[in-house]
Design a protein around this motif. Structure first.
Motif, PDB file in Angstrom:
ATOM      1  N   UNK A 191       0.822  -1.201   0.000  1.00  0.00           N
ATOM      2  CA  UNK A 191       0.000   0.000   0.000  1.00  0.00           C
ATOM      3  C   UNK A 191       0.861   1.257   0.000  1.00  0.00           C
ATOM      4  N   UNK A 192       1.966   1.192   0.770  1.00  0.00           N
ATOM      5  CA  UNK A 192       2.849   2.355   0.840  1.00  0.00           C
ATOM      6  C   UNK A 192       3.423   2.701  -0.530  1.00  0.00           C
ATOM      7  N   UNK A 193       3.906   1.701  -1.244  1.00  0.00           N
ATOM      8  CA  UNK A 193       4.535   1.972  -2.527  1.00  0.00           C
ATOM      9  C   UNK A 193       3.501   2.280  -3.619  1.00  0.00           C
ATOM     10  N   UNK A 240       3.765   5.652  -5.704  1.00  0.00           N
ATOM     11  CA  UNK A 240       3.692   5.726  -7.157  1.00  0.00           C
ATOM     12  C   UNK A 240       2.848   6.920  -7.596  1.00  0.00           C
ATOM     13  N   UNK A 241       1.678   7.085  -6.973  1.00  0.00           N
ATOM     14  CA  UNK A 241       0.816   8.215  -7.324  1.00  0.00           C
ATOM     15  C   UNK A 241       1.489   9.539  -6.983  1.00  0.00           C
ATOM     16  N   UNK A 242       2.189   9.565  -5.833  1.00  0.00           N
ATOM     17  CA  UNK A 242       2.889  10.777  -5.424  1.00  0.00           C
ATOM     18  C   UNK A 242       3.988  11.136  -6.422  1.00  0.00           C
ATOM     19  N   UNK A 243       4.705  10.127  -6.886  1.00  0.00           N
ATOM     20  CA  UNK A 243       5.786  10.376  -7.838  1.00  0.00           C
ATOM     21  C   UNK A 243       5.245  10.901  -9.158  1.00  0.00           C
ATOM     22  N   UNK A 244       4.146  10.321  -9.644  1.00  0.00           N
ATOM     23  CA  UNK A 244       3.553  10.763 -10.904  1.00  0.00           C
ATOM     24  C   UNK A 244       3.104  12.217 -10.806  1.00  0.00           C
ATOM     25  N   UNK A 245       2.522  12.583  -9.657  1.00  0.00           N
ATOM     26  CA  UNK A 245       2.105  13.977  -9.488  1.00  0.00           C
ATOM     27  C   UNK A 245       3.306  14.909  -9.508  1.00  0.00           C
TER      28      UNK A 245
END
Length: 610
Positions: free
Chosen positions: A4-6, A10-15
């Motif tokens: 769940x953390x990663x 992933x979403x945080x990195x894309x943003x």
């Protein structure tokens, strides 16, 4: 949970890729994070805690840094900045065989993203427009043709719903890319290719006809979309293949029912048990029962297959089959039910004893006979509802003519304006009727009588009358006349004039949209085997020629159009970009620029290849 953390990472990195964050920012940011944690933790910042946080940050920073470095290539940088020119330069170095993939997908943190959807959802419409135009450009070298239509639909199967919902202005660019015209005229005609395979919607890929691109355009699109030559040709293809024949067959069957109903229930009284009237009523009821059962079958079938939509009735959501979402079908379903009831109610009376008995006239006070007062029974009400519903449904047959369908749409829209006016007029009329009743003016002693008198006055149904009113009552009558005749009616006329001017621009599009809706409705009721047969007969897999012996991409139909099509604003003669030189698919395409120079009253386009 690490997974769940990663996923969240992933979403945080894309943003952050969209924000334009670079990979070199990760290291100083990590130092700041650990320093802040140390300050917050105080004495609890023990060596084991330090080691745990450093290990975690090492893992996170490695993943994020790698993704930022990959994600900050020329294409994503251009997307983040909304720079069309930089995006063009980024894909110009792509091998010609991979150019379509570069435009349709980027990888960030192991996730495949669509640059096209990225641009649309971030409001970078200029870049999205360039992507669509670049993908649907026809390019050719001496070995092959390159056309990204199939690749676009393969990677973006929901392109039509997305554009209709989020960016309808780009639908025109998409449709432009599905059309090709020859620059040569043969026997007064021009060769035209319409690449509409995916727009048509194959039965295997779209078993639910309401999920085809044409259906989506009907439900979510705008009327102007149906005026584009590609939409017109697509609609013409479906209408000629199955829509027109099926629609006319249904209408002809329905006209027979109307004729039998008119003869059995209107030309002959329901109490008339003569052979002619009884046969007509029985036949009308039998045919209506067949239609009722057939429609019930399709309603249950659509409900079972999930072909439903939510309709709000008094703000209450009701899951409704697609067939009943069409007001014409709903009216037909109700009228068939009423007709079956009326026919089944009159037949037993005739079979059980001939004509219905007539009640004797009541004796008058003077010894004579008073005429019996007319009484309306339930069967008469059902027959009246059936009559107005069935005859009114013939308006739907006007879809066979584009001009009549456009006129019907215009009248319908104007009628909605008139309805709102009548609501306002009704409130005004009741207000003045209440005031005159309170004053007990002659002829206005009762509220219902006052309301009817004012209504007759408004509709000019009453003969000229001299009102013997007091001053206040006369003032109210004058004000009523001024407000209704001078104020509200003038506003209504002006509003209808403006509305008609606005509707005249869209009525042709709405007429074709209505016909497209009929085609989708018919297609949803056609058995799958017949849909497959129609699809195979079109033969979309046949290569289309650009010239005699010059075969191009598949996925469309070819027609010979009159040479007058060259005056159409969408006519673009031979839009294929033909490149000389090497034909190696690993080489990029030669760079082509459009340079506009102002000539004498017109723009002169010069193409320079490097």
């Amino acid at each position: 949970v690490p997974e769940k953390f990663f996923e969240a990472l992933q979403s945080l990195t894309i943003r952050h890729v969209k924000y334009g964050v670079k990979g070199e920012y990760v290291k100083p940011f990590g130092k700041a994070i650990l320093s802040g944690l140390e300050e917050l933790a105080g004495p609890r910042w023990t060596p084991p805690v330090v080691t745990a946080w450093k290990n975690l940050w090492s893992r996170v920073s490695t993943c994020v840094g790698r993704s930022l470095n990959v994600g900050t290539n020329l294409i994503t940088v251009a997307l983040v900045n909304g720079d069309v020119e930089r995006f063009r330069e980024a894909i110009e170095c792509a091998p010609r065989r991979d150019r379509m993939s570069w435009v349709t997908r980027v990888e960030v943190y192991g996730a495949i993203m669509s640059p096209l959807y990225w641009a649309i959802r971030d409001g970078k419409f200029a870049i999205a427009q360039f992507m669509i135009q670049d993908l649907l450009a026809l390019r050719a070298d001496r070995d092959a043709y390159y056309y990204g239509r199939e690749h676009l639909w393969c990677t973006h199967p929901d392109i039509i719903p997305t554009l209709c919902s989020d960016c309808p202005m780009l639908v025109e660019d998409l449709l432009d890319g599905l059309l090709w015209h020859s620059q040569h005229v043969h026997d007064g005609k021009v060769r035209a290719n319409y690449y509409i395979k995916e727009l048509y919607g194959g039965p295997e890929e779209n078993p639910d006809a309401w999920k085809t691109p044409l259906a989506v355009m009907c439900l979510k699109g705008q009327p102007q979309m149906f005026l584009h030559p590609v939409s017109v040709k697509l609609l013409e293809l479906k209408w000629d293949r199955f829509g027109k024949k099926t629609f006319l067959s249904v209408q002809a069957f329905f006209v027979i029912i109307i004729a039998l109903f008119t003869d059995g229930f209107l030309m002959h009284h329901t109490g008339d048990c003569g052979a002619e009237g009884l046969i007509s009523r029985t036949a009308a009821g039998a045919l209506a029962f067949i239609v009722f059962v057939a429609m019930s079958y399709f309603i249950v079938k659509q409900y079972w297959r999930g072909q439903t939509t939510v309709v709000r009735v008094f703000r209450m959501p009701i899951l409704t089959p697609r067939l009943l979402c069409n007001p014409w079908n709903l009216a037909r379903y109700i009228s068939m039910c009423c007709l079956v009831f009326a026919a089944s109610s009159t037949a037993p009376q005739c079979l059980g004893g001939g004509r219905r008995s007539e009640a004797p006239s009541s004796p008058s006070v003077g010894g004579g006979l008073e005429p019996e007062m007319h009484q309306i029974d339930f069967l008469m009400v059902v027959t009246a509802v059936t009559a107005i519903s069935m005859w009114g449904q013939l308006i739907q047959a006007l879809v066979i003519s584009t001009r009549l369908a456009a006129l019907t749409y215009t009248i319908g829209q104007l009628f909605s304006d008139v309805t709102r006016f009548m609501y306002l007029m009704g409130i005004t009329l009741v207000s003045f009727a209440a005031a005159l009743t309170a004053l007990q003016e002659p002829g206005f002693e009762e509220f219902d009588v006052s309301t009817m008198n004012l209504l007759k006055h408004f509709l000019n149904l009453a003969p000229p009358t001299h009102y013997d009113f007091e001053a206040l009552g006369m003032f109210l009558m004058v004000m009523f006349a001024i407000i209704i005749h001078v104020g509200l009616l003038s506003i209504l006329i002006a509003q209808l004039a403006l509305a008609y001017e606005h509707l005249s621009e869209d009525k042709a599009g709405y007429a074709k949209m209505n016909r497209a809706f009929v085609c989708v409705e018919v297609e949803s009721c056609i058995p799958m085997r017949i849909r497959r047969k129609i699809w195979d007969a079109i033969d979309f897999d046949k290569p289309l020629e650009f010239d005699h012996g010059d075969e191009g991409p598949t996925g469309g139909i070819q027609v010979m159009e009159l040479a007058i099509v060259r005056a159409h604003p969408k006519y673009k003669p031979d839009r294929i970009i033909r490149c000389t030189g090497t034909a190696d698919p690993h080489d990029p395409w030669p760079v082509i620029r459009d340079v506009f120079e102002e000539g004498e009253g017109e723009g002169v386009v010069k193409k320079a290849a490097s």
